[in-house]
Design a protein around this motif. Structure first.
Motif, PDB file in Angstrom:
ATOM      1  N   ALA A   1       0.835  -1.207   0.000  1.00 23.39           N
ATOM      2  CA  ALA A   1       0.000   0.000   0.000  1.00 23.39           C
ATOM      3  C   ALA A   1       0.866   1.252   0.000  1.00 23.39           C
ATOM      4  O   ALA A   1       0.568   2.228  -0.699  1.00 23.39           O
ATOM      5  N   PHE A   2       1.955   1.231   0.757  1.00 25.25           N
ATOM      6  CA  PHE A   2       2.874   2.362   0.810  1.00 25.25           C
ATOM      7  C   PHE A   2       3.427   2.674  -0.576  1.00 25.25           C
ATOM      8  O   PHE A   2       3.375   3.813  -1.045  1.00 25.25           O
ATOM      9  N   PHE A   3       3.959   1.649  -1.258  1.00 24.37           N
ATOM     10  CA  PHE A   3       4.551   1.887  -2.576  1.00 24.37           C
ATOM     11  C   PHE A   3       3.497   2.307  -3.600  1.00 24.37           C
ATOM     12  O   PHE A   3       3.772   3.123  -4.482  1.00 24.37           O
ATOM     13  N   SER A   4       2.299   1.796  -3.487  1.00 28.02           N
ATOM     14  CA  SER A   4       1.223   2.218  -4.386  1.00 28.02           C
ATOM     15  C   SER A   4       0.906   3.698  -4.161  1.00 28.02           C
ATOM     16  O   SER A   4       0.756   4.470  -5.105  1.00 28.02           O
ATOM     17  N   ASP A   5       0.826   4.099  -2.902  1.00 25.99           N
ATOM     18  CA  ASP A   5       0.567   5.492  -2.557  1.00 25.99           C
ATOM     19  C   ASP A   5       1.720   6.383  -3.003  1.00 25.99           C
ATOM     20  O   ASP A   5       1.517   7.470  -3.540  1.00 25.99           O
ATOM     21  N   VAL A   6       2.937   5.916  -2.796  1.00 24.33           N
ATOM     22  CA  VAL A   6       4.123   6.663  -3.205  1.00 24.33           C
ATOM     23  C   VAL A   6       4.104   6.923  -4.710  1.00 24.33           C
ATOM     24  O   VAL A   6       4.378   8.027  -5.169  1.00 24.33           O
ATOM     25  N   LEU A   7       3.763   5.903  -5.456  1.00 20.10           N
ATOM     26  CA  LEU A   7       3.741   6.011  -6.910  1.00 20.10           C
ATOM     27  C   LEU A   7       2.831   7.141  -7.380  1.00 20.10           C
ATOM     28  O   LEU A   7       3.139   7.857  -8.325  1.00 20.10           O
ATOM     29  N   ASN A   8       1.732   7.329  -6.679  1.00 19.92           N
ATOM     30  CA  ASN A   8       0.734   8.306  -7.099  1.00 19.92           C
ATOM     31  C   ASN A   8       0.847   9.667  -6.439  1.00 19.92           C
ATOM     32  O   ASN A   8       0.246  10.625  -6.913  1.00 19.92           O
ATOM     33  N   ASN A   9       1.604   9.773  -5.344  1.00 20.21           N
ATOM     34  CA  ASN A   9       1.549  11.010  -4.561  1.00 20.21           C
ATOM     35  C   ASN A   9       2.862  11.687  -4.233  1.00 20.21           C
ATOM     36  O   ASN A   9       2.851  12.722  -3.604  1.00 20.21           O
ATOM     37  N   VAL A  10       3.979  11.097  -4.607  1.00 24.42           N
ATOM     38  CA  VAL A  10       5.260  11.672  -4.215  1.00 24.42           C
ATOM     39  C   VAL A  10       6.013  12.189  -5.426  1.00 24.42           C
ATOM     40  O   VAL A  10       6.009  11.565  -6.483  1.00 24.42           O
ATOM     41  N   ARG A  11       6.665  13.329  -5.245  1.00 27.58           N
ATOM     42  CA  ARG A  11       7.518  13.868  -6.297  1.00 27.58           C
ATOM     43  C   ARG A  11       8.796  13.039  -6.335  1.00 27.58           C
ATOM     44  O   ARG A  11       9.475  12.851  -5.343  1.00 27.58           O
ATOM     45  N   TRP A  12       9.097  12.513  -7.508  1.00 28.97           N
ATOM     46  CA  TRP A  12      10.270  11.640  -7.693  1.00 28.97           C
ATOM     47  C   TRP A  12      11.512  12.495  -7.871  1.00 28.97           C
ATOM     48  O   TRP A  12      11.493  13.515  -8.544  1.00 28.97           O
ATOM     49  N   LEU A  13      12.598  12.023  -7.280  1.00 32.54           N
ATOM     50  CA  LEU A  13      13.897  12.671  -7.475  1.00 32.54           C
ATOM     51  C   LEU A  13      14.681  11.837  -8.463  1.00 32.54           C
ATOM     52  O   LEU A  13      14.568  10.628  -8.488  1.00 32.54           O
TER      53      LEU A  13
END
Length: 139
Positions: free
Chosen positions: A126-138
């Motif tokens: 769930a964390f990685f799914s949320d990260v994929l959709n909500n975090v700015r990638w560096l």
């Protein structure tokens, strides 16, 4: 067979911005040629990485990581066969503990400090799914 492996390890030393950039660039280069995709999180000196790809290629990469002196206390937290990749467009994306991402890290953490070693496989997915959709990638 397409698999997904999630592991955590602790940084064996202090990592500066240049070190993190080098890790990201070499990961992206090496993973692309091996057909591996994924995401790398770095928070509180802990690496949390989700790798996707052919079982043999991901296994070989994980064994190289085990030999990397920048890592200590490695642990596989989740391993599963998958139908498709989540990070198909990324040979390796980096999620750092920026002010923007701290709330997301805390959302899935059992304490104020992000500790993936205490997260269940379902929570990690769930964390990685949320990260994929909500975090700015560096990177």
């Amino acid at each position: 067979m397409l698999i997904q492996l999630t592991y955590a390890s602790r940084s064996a030393g202090i990592l500066g911005p240049g070190d993190v950039k080098d890790i990201l660039q070499s990961s992206a280069r090496n993973n692309q040629s091996a057909g591996i995709t994924g995401a790398l999180c770095l928070s509180n000196g802990i690496f949390l990485q989700q790798l996707e790809g052919d079982r043999t290629a991901v296994n070989a990469l994980y064994h190289r990581i085990l030999q990397d002196t920048r890592h200590k206390d490695p642990a596989i937290l989740d391993f599963s066969e998958i139908v498709s990749r989540q990070f198909g467009g990324w040979s390796m994306g980096l999620i750092a503990a920026t002010q923007e991402s701290r709330a997301l890290f805390l959302k899935y953490s059992t304490s104020a400090d992000f500790d993936p070693y205490k997260m269940s496989p379902a929570t990690l997915r769930a964390f990685f799914s949320d990260v994929l959709n909500n975090v700015r990638w560096l990177g």
